[in-house]
Design a protein around this motif. Structure first.
Motif: not given
Length: 420
Positions: A197-206, A146-147, A187-189
């Motif tokens: 201004g809407r929040a998303w989970y951008a799931i990046a490779d670690r 998580n981030a 993976l790091v969301p």
């Protein structure tokens, strides 16, 4: 193996540097069949990590080998829907699983917390194609970190981390802290906001270029979670891995916040259980009775008996209300009925209060009942209080009490955000 922490990094005497992420599992993770198997596997895994918990705490170790076993056991995919090949166990069972693992090592249990919460969020807000893609990753044994949180914004729910749209992908920019699980994730969301201004989970490779995880977590408790800093510098995330988190709190009544919170409550219940178990063991085996007790054994001291009885009742009450909260989530999950969702949120708030109280009470009372010898460094029993005090700060229970009271007295619905 465990990863030892360079204490110079904790002290801030090393330059900011990232630690490479772990390798993807070479074999697919086990897929658990049902609730009963999930409980059995949790007990087996907890037994395998319990003996090393104190040593890992003292060493500030990062439990990579233990985490690999944990995610490969199938316990990290227990809330993947059955339609996508997952076990889809009840949230009552999921909370029990987390509490069982937390009683053995709450740092390891907490590392799984955001992963399980993200799995729930994907079920809530993702379209079927995205669900199929991401749930397949989870079933293979991929771990989400998580981030989410930032320490420089005015409020916890405000985010400076943002992304820009580049057609088939986005570019994310920002900085995070309290990033539990990111260090040892695949993976790091990343919680990032769009131009609206809407929040998303951008799931990046670690190991994505520009994503740097710094092992600078220096809190006195939950040391093994490595909940430090994540730097996000022009990190590319494909649109297939961009999850609309905002929908969970702005559209139909959803349970995402309650699910994140019941996992937190389960961790606290586990800490309370471990502290009480160690209190009983120490009083039986090592403590001496007080002079005025006129007893041969500390365990026959009437005031100690009374205190242990009180803690036992309070622990059982906390565990029972945690169970009730899980049942309330299960009842509300199918159709997003507003009244059932509110009832689940209230039940989870109640469980958060009682599990916080028993974690703090049991870990503090331990020393009074076990005596001065229990404070010796060789026993490391203070880890229970340090873990309880650190973890229960995630969200203030005084607000949980107020939410419950306002609902009971005035019919005011609980708020809709990630902490409710």
């Amino acid at each position: 193996m465990n990863i030892a922490v360079d204490t110079r990094a904790l002290a801030g005497t090393l330059p900011a540097q990232g630690t490479p992420g772990p390798a993807q599992p070479s074999e697919p993770a086990h897929v658990i069949r049902d609730d009963a198997e999930a409980i059995r596997v949790a007990h087996d895994f907890a037994a395998s990590i319990r003996a090393g918990a104190s040593e890992r705490d003292l060493a500030h170790a990062r439990p990579l080998a233990e985490l690999d076993r944990f995610s490969q056991s199938g316990l990290w995919s227990i809330n993947v829907p059955s339609a996508y090949g997952g076990p889809e166990v009840s949230y009552r069972t999921l909370a029990q699983v987390v509490a069982i693992v937390a009683a053995a090592d709450p740092s390891i249990a907490q590392i799984a917390q955001n992963h399980l919460g993200i799995v729930a969020a994907i079920r809530t807000v993702s379209d079927p194609d995205q669900q199929a893609l991401l749930f397949a990753e989870v079933l293979r044994g991929t771990r989400f970190g998580n981030a989410f949180s930032e320490k420089g914004t005015p409020r916890a729910a405000e985010f400076a981390t943002h992304f820009t749209d580049h057609g088939d992908h986005v570019i994310v920019q920002g900085q995070k802290f309290y990033a539990t699980g990111a260090l040892l994730a695949h993976l790091v969301p990343i919680v990032a906001v769009d131009d609206a201004g809407r929040a998303w989970y951008a799931i990046a490779d670690r190991n994505a270029p520009g994503l740097t995880v710094i092992d600078d977590w220096s809190a006195f408790g939950q040391r093994g979670t490595a909940s430090g800093t994540v730097l996000i510098e022009n990190v590319r995330v494909e649109k297939s891995h961009l999850v609309p988190a905002w929908k969970a709190y702005q559209e139909l009544p959803r349970l995402d916040g309650a699910i994140f919170q019941i996992i937190q409550a389960a961790i606290d219940a586990g800490i309370g259980r471990a502290a009480l178990d160690d209190t009983i063991a120490f009083v039986r085996e090592k403590a001496r009775p007080w002079i005025d007790a006129d007893q041969a054994r500390a365990s026959d001291d009437p005031y100690t008996i009374q205190a242990v009885g009180d803690l036992t009742i309070r622990l059982h009450a906390a565990e029972a209300i945690l169970d009730r909260a899980g049942l309330a989530i299960d009842a509300a999950l199918p159709d997003h009925d507003a009244a059932l969702v509110d009832a689940a949120k209230i039940a989870v708030a109640e469980s958060k209060v009682l599990t916080t109280e028993i974690a703090l009470a049991a870990s503090n009372k331990l020393f009074e009942l076990a005596g001065t010898r229990s404070t010796l460094a060789e026993h490391n029993l203070d880890r229970h209080w340090r873990n309880a005090r650190t973890h229960t700060l995630h969200d203030p229970v005084r607000w949980k009490v107020a939410i419950v009271g306002n609902h009971a007295l005035n019919g005011v619905a609980p708020p809709s955000h990630a902490w409710s």
